[in-house]
Scaffold this motif. Sequence first.
Motif, short mmCIF file in Angstrom:
data_model
loop_
_atom_site.label_atom_id
_atom_site.label_comp_id
_atom_site.label_asym_id
_atom_site.label_seq_id
_atom_site.Cartn_x
_atom_site.Cartn_y
_atom_site.Cartn_z
N MET A 45 44.88 22.60 47.38
CA MET A 45 45.58 23.39 46.37
C MET A 45 46.36 24.54 46.99
N SER A 46 45.80 25.18 48.00
CA SER A 46 46.51 26.30 48.62
C SER A 46 47.74 25.84 49.39
N SER A 47 47.86 24.52 49.62
CA SER A 47 49.05 24.01 50.31
C SER A 47 50.23 23.83 49.37
N LEU A 48 50.00 23.93 48.07
CA LEU A 48 51.10 23.84 47.10
C LEU A 48 51.97 25.09 47.19
N PRO A 49 53.26 24.97 46.89
CA PRO A 49 54.13 26.14 46.90
C PRO A 49 53.69 27.19 45.87
N PHE A 50 53.75 28.45 46.29
CA PHE A 50 53.39 29.57 45.43
C PHE A 50 54.42 29.70 44.30
N VAL A 51 53.94 29.89 43.07
CA VAL A 51 54.82 30.12 41.92
C VAL A 51 54.78 31.59 41.53
N ASP A 52 53.59 32.09 41.19
CA ASP A 52 53.45 33.49 40.82
C ASP A 52 51.99 33.90 40.73
N GLU A 53 51.78 35.20 40.57
CA GLU A 53 50.45 35.75 40.34
C GLU A 53 50.58 36.85 39.31
N HIS A 54 49.65 36.86 38.37
CA HIS A 54 49.61 37.88 37.32
C HIS A 54 48.25 38.55 37.37
N VAL A 55 48.23 39.86 37.06
CA VAL A 55 47.02 40.66 37.21
C VAL A 55 46.82 41.53 35.98
N VAL A 56 45.55 41.67 35.59
CA VAL A 56 45.19 42.59 34.52
C VAL A 56 43.89 43.28 34.92
N VAL A 57 43.76 44.56 34.57
CA VAL A 57 42.51 45.30 34.78
C VAL A 57 41.77 45.29 33.46
N VAL A 58 40.49 44.94 33.53
CA VAL A 58 39.67 44.78 32.34
C VAL A 58 38.52 45.78 32.41
N GLU A 59 38.24 46.42 31.30
CA GLU A 59 37.23 47.49 31.24
C GLU A 59 35.82 46.96 31.01
N VAL A 60 35.46 45.90 31.73
CA VAL A 60 34.10 45.34 31.66
C VAL A 60 33.66 44.97 33.07
N GLY A 61 32.36 44.74 33.22
CA GLY A 61 31.81 44.34 34.51
C GLY A 61 32.04 42.87 34.81
N VAL A 62 31.66 42.49 36.02
CA VAL A 62 31.87 41.13 36.50
C VAL A 62 31.21 40.09 35.60
N GLU A 63 29.95 40.31 35.25
CA GLU A 63 29.22 39.29 34.47
C GLU A 63 29.89 39.04 33.13
N GLU A 64 30.26 40.10 32.43
CA GLU A 64 30.90 39.93 31.12
C GLU A 64 32.26 39.26 31.27
N LEU A 65 33.04 39.67 32.26
CA LEU A 65 34.35 39.06 32.44
C LEU A 65 34.21 37.59 32.82
N TRP A 66 33.24 37.25 33.65
CA TRP A 66 33.03 35.86 34.03
C TRP A 66 32.73 35.00 32.80
N GLN A 67 31.87 35.49 31.92
CA GLN A 67 31.54 34.74 30.71
C GLN A 67 32.77 34.58 29.82
N ARG A 68 33.56 35.64 29.68
CA ARG A 68 34.81 35.55 28.91
C ARG A 68 35.72 34.49 29.51
N TYR A 108 42.18 39.16 27.73
CA TYR A 108 40.90 39.50 28.37
C TYR A 108 40.57 40.99 28.26
N ARG A 109 41.53 41.80 27.87
CA ARG A 109 41.26 43.23 27.67
C ARG A 109 40.46 43.46 26.39
N ARG A 110 40.56 42.52 25.45
CA ARG A 110 39.87 42.66 24.17
C ARG A 110 38.49 41.99 24.25
N PRO A 111 37.51 42.56 23.56
CA PRO A 111 36.16 41.95 23.55
C PRO A 111 36.14 40.58 22.91
#
Length: 146
Positions: free
Chosen positions: A1-24, A143-146
């Motif tokens: 998969m990493s050999s495929l051409p890069f298209v883009d990356e998007h980022v968001v900061v979420v006000e929850v911990g790792v466990e909660e974000l992983w479940q979301r 993902y910013r919303r609960p």
Amino acid sequence: MSSLPFVDEHVVVVEVGVEELWQRLLVRVERALSRGGGAWYARLVGAEPLRVGGPRPLAVGSAFPGFRVARVVPGKELALEGGHRFSAAYSLVFRIDELADGRCRLRAETRAAFPGAAGRVYRLLVISSGGHALGMRRMLAGYRRP
């Protein structure tokens, strides 16, 4: 998969911990990509896979319209892959970075190969037009919303 051409990356900061974000992430990524518009779009472009299958919660081998789970690193990474008539292959990789104060950064990286004339036209219409970026920003904002 990493050999495929890069298209883009998007980022968001979420006000929850790792466990909660992983479940979301496990619940919402499948919902966002396989219901309504996502499932319709997968059928329209002839995506593989087209059906829901495999283990739940999401694990290697899980499938839903347009994607199959290729890699899972709990609390860190969820890698999806697929293909359709305009793309030889594509991947969407979600990565979680723990930040200070109980917050996390969620990154979504897209890679894809669009061979031939039909692939170039598809890339122009979907990627270069900004449509893909708009969809990804909208998905991540959820993902910013609960």
